[in-house]
Design a protein around this motif. Structure first.
Motif, PDB file in Angstrom:
ATOM      1  N   GLN A 250      99.372  88.454  31.984  1.00 21.95           N
ATOM      2  CA  GLN A 250      97.991  88.877  31.039  1.00 21.95           C
ATOM      3  C   GLN A 250      98.718  88.202  29.337  1.00 21.95           C
ATOM      4  O   GLN A 250      97.785  88.275  29.293  1.00 21.95           O
TER       5      GLN A 250
ATOM      6  N   TYR B  74      89.571  77.829  29.062  1.00 24.49           N
ATOM      7  CA  TYR B  74      89.343  79.025  29.868  1.00 24.49           C
ATOM      8  C   TYR B  74      89.118  78.113  31.252  1.00 24.49           C
ATOM      9  O   TYR B  74      90.461  78.327  32.095  1.00 24.49           O
TER      10      TYR B  74
ATOM     11  N   ASP C 222      87.138  83.129  35.973  1.00 28.77           N
ATOM     12  CA  ASP C 222      86.806  83.999  36.930  1.00 28.77           C
ATOM     13  C   ASP C 222      87.920  84.785  36.181  1.00 28.77           C
ATOM     14  O   ASP C 222      88.423  86.088  35.518  1.00 28.77           O
ATOM     15  N   LEU C 223      88.951  85.011  36.602  1.00 28.70           N
ATOM     16  CA  LEU C 223      90.588  85.559  37.054  1.00 28.70           C
ATOM     17  C   LEU C 223      90.900  85.562  35.005  1.00 28.70           C
ATOM     18  O   LEU C 223      91.554  86.151  34.815  1.00 28.70           O
TER      19      LEU C 223
ATOM     20  N   LYS D  47      89.452  84.887  32.377  1.00 23.20           N
ATOM     21  CA  LYS D  47      88.428  85.695  31.864  1.00 23.20           C
ATOM     22  C   LYS D  47      89.044  86.941  31.713  1.00 23.20           C
ATOM     23  O   LYS D  47      88.840  88.127  30.471  1.00 23.20           O
ATOM     24  N   SER D  48      89.047  87.710  33.033  1.00 23.52           N
ATOM     25  CA  SER D  48      89.073  89.028  33.400  1.00 23.52           C
ATOM     26  C   SER D  48      90.326  89.366  32.945  1.00 23.52           C
ATOM     27  O   SER D  48      90.460  90.329  32.267  1.00 23.52           O
ATOM     28  N   ARG D  49      91.730  87.998  32.860  1.00 24.22           N
ATOM     29  CA  ARG D  49      92.902  88.978  32.485  1.00 24.22           C
ATOM     30  C   ARG D  49      92.760  88.852  30.784  1.00 24.22           C
ATOM     31  O   ARG D  49      93.631  89.447  30.323  1.00 24.22           O
TER      32      ARG D  49
ATOM     33  N   TYR E  36      90.276  89.761  28.681  1.00 27.45           N
ATOM     34  CA  TYR E  36      89.490  90.381  28.356  1.00 27.45           C
ATOM     35  C   TYR E  36      90.279  91.865  28.744  1.00 27.45           C
ATOM     36  O   TYR E  36      90.186  92.119  27.647  1.00 27.45           O
ATOM     37  N   LYS E  37      91.239  91.992  29.637  1.00 28.81           N
ATOM     38  CA  LYS E  37      92.082  93.527  29.964  1.00 28.81           C
ATOM     39  C   LYS E  37      92.970  92.965  28.670  1.00 28.81           C
ATOM     40  O   LYS E  37      92.970  94.316  28.407  1.00 28.81           O
TER      41      LYS E  37
END
Length: 174
Positions: free
Chosen positions: A126, A140, A152-153, A155-157, A159-160
């Motif tokens: 992260q 990205y 997508d991973l 973006k997910s990381r 965001y988290k």
């Protein structure tokens, strides 16, 4: 124009376009300015030696970040330190180089320290995505390509990571 002159011109253009991004990425990952200078120098020395092998000059940025990332991880392997235990110094002090007022500098420095402290608590996956996006200004898709993961991973990381930072910073600021 000779082949060596073309090589030097290509290197100079790539260096000038990417030196700040590479330096900032490495600095955020290792936290030590002297080590960062050494790693950054090694990355650009490797670029100079291998510039003839880079087929598409537009992909040089990926090559540089991949090389920088490898050098950072090699540095920690040589030091026998886990990569999730980055010992960073007060990086905010290094980055404030403008004509802002003393009070603004103090606020920025304090907020930067809070962010740095919270980043240290996060998993390296992260932290790295956040550093590449926020400090190295990679897109990205560039981050996904560099880390060999899906967009997508990324973006997910990201965001988290942002949500964790917001949550923890709210507690500290309030």
């Amino acid at each position: 124009m000779s082949k060596n002159n073309q090589k030097l011109i290509q290197f100079t253009l790539i260096y000038n376009k990417n030196k700040v991004r590479i330096f900032n990425y490495v600095l955020k990952m290792v936290g030590d300015e002297l080590t960062t200078e050494d790693i950054t120098q090694e990355v650009f020395l490797r670029l100079y030696k291998n510039i003839g092998r880079i087929r598409n000059i537009n992909s040089a940025k990926y090559w540089l970040f991949t090389t920088a990332r490898n050098e950072v991880y090699q540095y920690y392997r040589n030091k026998k330190v886990r990569t999730d235990q980055f010992n960073t110094t007060d990086i905010a002090e290094i980055e404030i180089r403008d004509g802002s007022s003393l009070y603004e500098n103090y606020e920025v420095k304090e907020f930067g320290k809070l962010i740095k402290d919270e980043l240290e608590k996060l998993p390296v996956e992260q932290k790295e995505v956040f550093v590449l996006r926020e400090y190295s200004e990679l897109s990205y898709s560039e981050i996904a390509h560099l880390l060999d993961i899906s967009e997508d991973l990324v973006k997910s990381r990201l965001y988290k990571t942002r949500q964790k930072l917001i949550k923890s910073l709210k507690k500290k600021v309030a």
